[in-house]
Motif scaffolding. Structure first.
Motif, short mmCIF file in Angstrom:
data_model
loop_
_atom_site.label_atom_id
_atom_site.label_comp_id
_atom_site.label_asym_id
_atom_site.label_seq_id
_atom_site.Cartn_x
_atom_site.Cartn_y
_atom_site.Cartn_z
N ALA A 73 34.80 53.67 1.51
CA ALA A 73 33.55 53.37 0.79
C ALA A 73 32.91 54.69 -0.09
O ALA A 73 32.31 54.35 -0.96
CB ALA A 73 32.43 53.12 2.00
N HIS A 110 34.99 54.78 -3.24
CA HIS A 110 34.62 54.09 -4.26
C HIS A 110 33.57 54.10 -5.05
O HIS A 110 33.52 53.90 -6.21
CB HIS A 110 34.22 52.55 -3.35
N SER A 111 32.52 54.92 -4.54
CA SER A 111 31.24 55.19 -5.11
C SER A 111 30.34 56.26 -4.54
O SER A 111 30.74 56.76 -3.45
CB SER A 111 30.30 53.64 -5.14
N ARG A 129 28.18 47.21 -1.37
CA ARG A 129 28.51 47.64 -2.79
C ARG A 129 28.23 46.58 -3.76
O ARG A 129 27.80 47.13 -4.97
CB ARG A 129 30.35 47.81 -2.94
#
Length: 278
Positions: free
Chosen positions: A217, A220-221, A197
């Motif tokens: 994961a 998160h993005s 990240r």
């Protein structure tokens, strides 16, 4: 012909045992330092099939990425499968040498070989080794593609370029998103998500991704995840390492015959696709 001790000294120069993680078990498992070596077999796993292949080849040395006894043992009895490997090797004067996490972080290392198999351009380590002033050693690699492509196309590239396994390639993320930069890590990589990240890459190619870290994961993005079989992400290192030993042999005039096992020792042997989600 060189002695085993001479070959091992060169392997230790490529992958110094002192650079292995503290929990790891690397180095020579068995073998007579004074024995002569003229044929070497590289493989990922020190399993019986690889020991048998070495005997058929007439190899005096096997070099594997994975340790035989990672957590130690109190027996090498032939009634155990690891003990049987040891008995086979010693009976036939075949040495076994292991380069594991010391090969992961080397320059070039396991992730360089993985990047090379996918025609990626390596920029730098994902987790640099602070003891390397050149900044080339470390875990994982951050890479760029020569031309952007979709995440789906990149996953297809991995499926086509890496050795075939029952698992194949799993993908998380939007398959139509564009990929320009990729983090790669041979072997189990979900402990590296923080570094991935922080690197700001578009995708992460590794193996053994677990449900919770992968789920977190992608929440998160928009990071794309490409999950391959553990064995498949590390097998390219065998070809890279064999080429390194070939070059050493040529330099010393040893005339070693160096082989790479093409046996698939990934433990998963069959895959059945489940029904589509409702």
């Amino acid at each position: 012909m060189p002695r085993l001790s001479e070959v091992i000294a060169e392997l230790d120069a490529l992958w110094p045992p002192g650079r292995a993680e503290g929990w790891d078990a690397v180095g020579t498992v068995c073998g007579d330092p004074d024995a002569e070596v003229d044929r070497v077999l590289f493989a990922v796993d020190p399993v019986q099939e690889i020991a048998d292949e070495a005997l058929k080849l007439g190899a005096q040395l096997i070099v594997t990425h994975h340790p035989l006894y990672l957590r130690g043992t109190t027996t090498v009895a032939a009634g155990t499968f690891k003990g049987r490997v040891v008995h086979t090797l010693i009976k036939h004067d075949v040495a076994l040498h292991v380069a594991h996490t010391n090969a992961d972080s080397a320059d070039p290392g396991v992730s360089d070989a993985l990047a090379g198999a996918l025609d990626l351009r390596v920029e730098r380590p994902l987790v640099p080794d602070p003891t390397d002033p050149a900044g080339r050693r470390g875990l994982g690699r951050i890479c760029t593609l020569d031309h952007p492509e979709t995440l789906g196309a990149f996953a297809a590239r991995a499926a086509a370029r890496l050795p075939a396994t029952a698992q194949g390639i799993r993908l998380a993320g939007d398959p139509e998103s564009l990929v320009r930069t990729v983090a790669v890590s041979g072997g189990s990589g979900d402990s590296l998500f923080d570094a991935v990240r922080a690197a700001g890459v578009d995708a992460f190619l590794t193996a053994d991704l677990r449900h919770h870290p992968a789920s977190e994961a992608v929440q998160h993005s928009p990071l794309g995840l490409v999950d391959a079989a553990h064995w498949a992400t590390e097998w390219p290192w065998c070809e890279q390492a064999a080429a390194q030993l070939d070059a050493i042999s040529d330099r010393h005039g040893w005339d070693l015959r160096v082989h790479v096992s093409k046996q698939v020792t990934d433990p998963w042997t069959t895959h059945h696709s489940s029904g589509a989600p409702n």
